[in-house]
Design a protein around this motif. Sequence first.
Motif, PDB file in Angstrom:
ATOM      1  N   MET A  89       7.980  22.254  15.958  1.00 35.51           N
ATOM      2  CA  MET A  89       8.231  22.683  17.335  1.00 35.51           C
ATOM      3  C   MET A  89       7.401  23.911  17.637  1.00 35.51           C
ATOM      4  N   ASP A  90       6.844  23.945  18.831  1.00 35.68           N
ATOM      5  CA  ASP A  90       6.182  25.135  19.354  1.00 35.68           C
ATOM      6  C   ASP A  90       7.051  25.648  20.492  1.00 35.68           C
ATOM      7  N   VAL A  91       7.350  26.946  20.465  1.00 36.35           N
ATOM      8  CA  VAL A  91       8.165  27.543  21.520  1.00 36.35           C
ATOM      9  C   VAL A  91       7.394  28.714  22.104  1.00 36.35           C
ATOM     10  N   GLU A  92       7.304  28.735  23.426  1.00 36.94           N
ATOM     11  CA  GLU A  92       6.626  29.840  24.105  1.00 36.94           C
ATOM     12  C   GLU A  92       7.566  30.421  25.141  1.00 36.94           C
ATOM     13  N   GLY A  93       7.736  31.732  25.091  1.00 46.57           N
ATOM     14  CA  GLY A  93       8.599  32.416  26.048  1.00 46.57           C
ATOM     15  C   GLY A  93       7.796  33.369  26.907  1.00 46.57           C
ATOM     16  N   GLU A  94       8.069  33.343  28.201  1.00 40.66           N
ATOM     17  CA  GLU A  94       7.419  34.260  29.135  1.00 40.66           C
ATOM     18  C   GLU A  94       8.412  35.353  29.498  1.00 40.66           C
ATOM     19  N   LEU A  95       7.977  36.601  29.280  1.00 40.33           N
ATOM     20  CA  LEU A  95       8.836  37.752  29.539  1.00 40.33           C
ATOM     21  C   LEU A  95       8.675  38.262  30.970  1.00 40.33           C
ATOM     22  N   THR A  96       9.735  38.856  31.482  1.00 39.41           N
ATOM     23  CA  THR A  96       9.652  39.520  32.773  1.00 39.41           C
ATOM     24  C   THR A  96       8.713  40.716  32.661  1.00 39.41           C
ATOM     25  N   ASP A  97       8.191  41.162  33.788  1.00 39.82           N
ATOM     26  CA  ASP A  97       7.282  42.316  33.798  1.00 39.82           C
ATOM     27  C   ASP A  97       8.037  43.639  33.696  1.00 39.82           C
ATOM     28  N   GLU A  98       9.229  43.674  34.232  1.00 39.75           N
ATOM     29  CA  GLU A  98       9.999  44.922  34.305  1.00 39.75           C
ATOM     30  C   GLU A  98      11.013  45.018  33.169  1.00 39.75           C
ATOM     31  N   HIS A  99      11.310  46.248  32.779  1.00 36.76           N
ATOM     32  CA  HIS A  99      12.344  46.506  31.765  1.00 36.76           C
ATOM     33  C   HIS A  99      13.716  46.346  32.388  1.00 36.76           C
ATOM     34  N   PRO A 100      14.714  45.861  31.689  1.00 32.28           N
ATOM     35  CA  PRO A 100      14.598  45.334  30.340  1.00 32.28           C
ATOM     36  C   PRO A 100      13.907  43.966  30.366  1.00 32.28           C
ATOM     37  N   LYS A 101      12.880  43.801  29.546  1.00 32.93           N
ATOM     38  CA  LYS A 101      12.118  42.559  29.527  1.00 32.93           C
ATOM     39  C   LYS A 101      12.911  41.475  28.798  1.00 32.93           C
ATOM     40  N   VAL A 128      11.045  29.475  29.221  1.00 33.88           N
ATOM     41  CA  VAL A 128      10.804  29.105  27.834  1.00 33.88           C
ATOM     42  C   VAL A 128      10.381  27.640  27.805  1.00 33.88           C
ATOM     43  N   THR A 129       9.304  27.361  27.076  1.00 39.65           N
ATOM     44  CA  THR A 129       8.827  25.992  26.914  1.00 39.65           C
ATOM     45  C   THR A 129       8.941  25.616  25.441  1.00 39.65           C
ATOM     46  N   LEU A 130       9.596  24.503  25.194  1.00 42.26           N
ATOM     47  CA  LEU A 130       9.822  24.011  23.830  1.00 42.26           C
ATOM     48  C   LEU A 130       9.138  22.654  23.713  1.00 42.26           C
ATOM     49  N   ASP A 131       8.117  22.590  22.855  1.00 36.26           N
ATOM     50  CA  ASP A 131       7.376  21.353  22.603  1.00 36.26           C
ATOM     51  C   ASP A 131       7.770  20.810  21.234  1.00 36.26           C
ATOM     52  N   TYR A 132       8.277  19.580  21.233  1.00 35.18           N
ATOM     53  CA  TYR A 132       8.652  18.879  20.009  1.00 35.18           C
ATOM     54  C   TYR A 132       7.477  17.983  19.635  1.00 35.18           C
ATOM     55  N   HIS A 133       6.969  18.107  18.407  1.00 34.86           N
ATOM     56  CA  HIS A 133       5.842  17.295  17.932  1.00 34.86           C
ATOM     57  C   HIS A 133       6.295  16.444  16.750  1.00 34.86           C
ATOM     58  N   PHE A 134       6.123  15.141  16.881  1.00 37.50           N
ATOM     59  CA  PHE A 134       6.451  14.206  15.811  1.00 37.50           C
ATOM     60  C   PHE A 134       5.181  13.483  15.397  1.00 37.50           C
ATOM     61  N   THR A 135       4.941  13.414  14.095  1.00 38.58           N
ATOM     62  CA  THR A 135       3.757  12.749  13.561  1.00 38.58           C
ATOM     63  C   THR A 135       4.208  11.725  12.527  1.00 38.58           C
ATOM     64  N   GLY A 136       3.582  10.553  12.563  1.00 32.95           N
ATOM     65  CA  GLY A 136       3.886   9.523  11.572  1.00 32.95           C
ATOM     66  C   GLY A 136       3.350   8.174  12.006  1.00 32.95           C
ATOM     67  N   LYS A 162      14.631  29.597  32.567  1.00 30.22           N
ATOM     68  CA  LYS A 162      14.309  28.198  32.871  1.00 30.22           C
ATOM     69  C   LYS A 162      13.760  27.597  31.581  1.00 30.22           C
ATOM     70  N   ILE A 163      14.297  26.451  31.175  1.00 23.66           N
ATOM     71  CA  ILE A 163      13.875  25.808  29.924  1.00 23.66           C
ATOM     72  C   ILE A 163      13.060  24.557  30.261  1.00 23.66           C
ATOM     73  N   ASN A 164      11.863  24.471  29.709  1.00 17.02           N
ATOM     74  CA  ASN A 164      11.032  23.273  29.816  1.00 17.02           C
ATOM     75  C   ASN A 164      10.939  22.654  28.430  1.00 17.02           C
ATOM     76  N   THR A 165      11.107  21.338  28.344  1.00 18.23           N
ATOM     77  CA  THR A 165      10.979  20.660  27.055  1.00 18.23           C
ATOM     78  C   THR A 165      10.022  19.489  27.188  1.00 18.23           C
ATOM     79  N   ASN A 166       9.244  19.261  26.137  1.00 19.49           N
ATOM     80  CA  ASN A 166       8.286  18.165  26.080  1.00 19.49           C
ATOM     81  C   ASN A 166       8.323  17.557  24.685  1.00 19.49           C
ATOM     82  N   ILE A 167       8.188  16.233  24.617  1.00 15.39           N
ATOM     83  CA  ILE A 167       8.112  15.538  23.326  1.00 15.39           C
ATOM     84  C   ILE A 167       6.716  14.960  23.204  1.00 15.39           C
TER      85      ILE A 167
END
Length: 140
Positions: A74-86, A91-99, A130-135
Amino acid sequence: MSNKITTVWKGGMKFESDNPSGKTVMMDTDVEGSNERFGLSPKAMMLSSLAGCSGLDVVSILDKMKIDGYDFKMDVEGELTDEHPKYYHTVTLDYHFTGKDLNEKKIKKAVDLSIEKYCGVMEMFRRFAKINTNIHFHNS
């Protein structure tokens, strides 16, 4: 059910945190003028917790479905707010399956069950991001 952890300052910008399993993890952050790191950053660990929670669900469900012969990451990428508290606003969660001959239908069902029903960390993230997911299927 409750969990309790203890986090101890180890000097500088280092903290060691235990876990109900008895294992520990070292946390720190970037220190200006130094490129030496001793642990994981707390915010990045949140992304790791999300991946770990969902990944454990997926593997457990696929095991119950008698699905094997795959590699999974899995690859997870989170985007933070610009202002404190950040905090992570997206968040984008990519699920990778190989076989070979991946059972895409059952794998998708397992991932969807984790996303929609079982992963408590994902539900926590939904409270502030906001959560984005991809397979992704990679047939080898």
